[in-house]
Design an enzyme around this catalytic site. Structure first.
Site, PDB file in Angstrom:
ATOM      1  CB  SER A 232       2.785   1.109  10.491  1.00 52.47           C
ATOM      2  OG  SER A 232       3.660   0.469  11.429  1.00 52.47           O
ATOM      3  CB  SER A 270       5.449   5.457  14.023  1.00 54.68           C
ATOM      4  OG  SER A 270       4.855   5.622  12.963  1.00 54.68           O
ATOM      5  CG  ASP A 272       6.754   6.688  10.273  1.00 56.35           C
ATOM      6  OD1 ASP A 272       5.461   6.756  10.418  1.00 56.35           O
ATOM      7  OD2 ASP A 272       7.396   6.795  11.425  1.00 56.35           O
TER       8      ASP A 272
END
Length: 359
Positions: A232, A270, A272
């Site tokens: 992240s 991830s 983001d």
């Protein structure tokens, strides 16, 4: 002593940084950390105080943008709906979000009570990254004490690297952390600040880029524990530029440009997430007027702001890497710092080359 990426002569972009080259170049903004650093626990909390007064009473213009939603952030729903921020922004690890949110609500209730402000709802904003590789995350080592400590220690010239919410994070297979940067823009003869702060915990090692140079494959041979494009990153942009929440949303989306310049393609695993606030247009919580006067930037004047936001995010990520130290944590797992893996050696070679050039 740790050095920031600019101290190595690596200059990101064309816009001038602020005096500290941190998000706290925005007047009124402060940042504080509380770090939990034991054999099993490498974690903490970082708190961004967006103004000197009470943000619940005088709410700030705000926006949020989720580029890839593998995250557990709280408070973004109301920001998107109303376009305002009414609490500090806290960053921590994934499993501590609830405890940190609870502490932040308690802090705001206490603060408002002292100012004789009635609170029946408060939208506490907490972001996170998963630091489970270095931290025994299931034991949830961050709570009210750490949140209050971070708030009380908040200052303009705050630490970066493996501190606070960045203590246990990993970035491109190296030690990640907290990083910050800022840019100064001049519009109509006045100077404004675009500031960025990141909690970096993302990126595939082989894809890492340093100021346009594909460096990941060289580092890939040195890093035993490789990293996929997952994890992240929390990206926070603060400014004193008078913009609407819709314009701020547009600015936040350009944070993804800075992220990609470092080599991320924002993979499946991830999170983001981008949060932003402006200190320019404030909204009184008991406003009774039907119309509230505000000043906003002309739409066509946003291009340099987009550039500045992308530059500040890119440099903030690189500062998070440069300022982090090598950390060994839970189960003996180790993340080596970018400085130990590359920057010190690169600087020695550069100095040797410069010395030979003088003879």
């Amino acid at each position: 002593m740790r050095k920031r990426i600019r101290d190595y002569g690596i200059i990101i972009g064309k816009h001038r940084p602020g005096a500290l080259n941190k998000i706290t170049d925005v007047p009124g903004v402060r940042v504080g950390h509380a770090t939990v650093d034991t054999e099993d626990h490498k974690t903490g909390v970082t708190v961004i105080l967006p103004c000197e007064d009470n943000p619940f009473v005088n709410k700030l213009t705000a926006a949020a943008y989720v580029h890839n939603g593998f995250g557990k952030t709280t408070g973004t729903l109301q920001i998107v709906e109303l376009g305002t921020l009414e609490t500090p922004i806290a960053l921590t690890n994934t499993l501590n979000v609830g405890l940190v949110q609870d502490a932040l609500v308690d802090y705001m209730i206490t603060k408002c009570r002292a100012e004789k402000v009635q609170v029946s709802t408060v939208n506490a904003v907490v972001g996170e990254c998963n630091d489970g590789f270095l931290n025994r995350i299931r034991e949830r080592a961050v709570g009210k004490e750490e949140v209050y400590q971070a708030i009380q220690s908040a200052s303009r010239d705050f630490e970066e690297g493996d501190v606070g919410a960045g203590k246990g994070t990993s970035c491109f297979g190296m030690k990640g952390g907290i990083g910050s940067a800022s840019r100064i823009l001049e519009l109509d003869g006045k100077e404004f600040v675009i500031g960025a702060l990141v909690q970096s915990n993302f990126g595939s090692t082989e894809n890492f880029m340093l100021n346009g140079r594909m460096l990941g494959r060289e580092l890939d041979a040195r890093i035993r524990e490789k990293q996929k494009d997952e994890g992240s990153i929390m990206m926070v942009i603060g400014t004193d530029l008078p913009v609407s929440d819709r314009q701020l949303y547009r600015i936040l989306r350009r944070a993804g440009v800075g992220l990609s310049r470092c080599g991320s393609f924002m993979g499946h695993g991830s999170g983001d997430i981008m949060l932003g606030f402006s200190t320019a247009n404030r909204f009184y919580y008991k406003e009774e007027r039907a119309f509230v006067p505000t000043v906003i930037l002309r739409e066509e004047a946003l291009d340099p702001v987009f550039e500045a936001a992308a530059e500040a995010i890119e440099e903030a990520i690189l500062n998070s890497l440069a300022m982090a130290r090598t950390v060994t944590g839970y189960h003996g797992n180790t993340r080596y710092s970018f400085t130990d893996l590359y920057l010190e050696e690169w600087e020695r070679k550069r100095k040797d080359a410069d010395g030979k050039g003088e003879n």
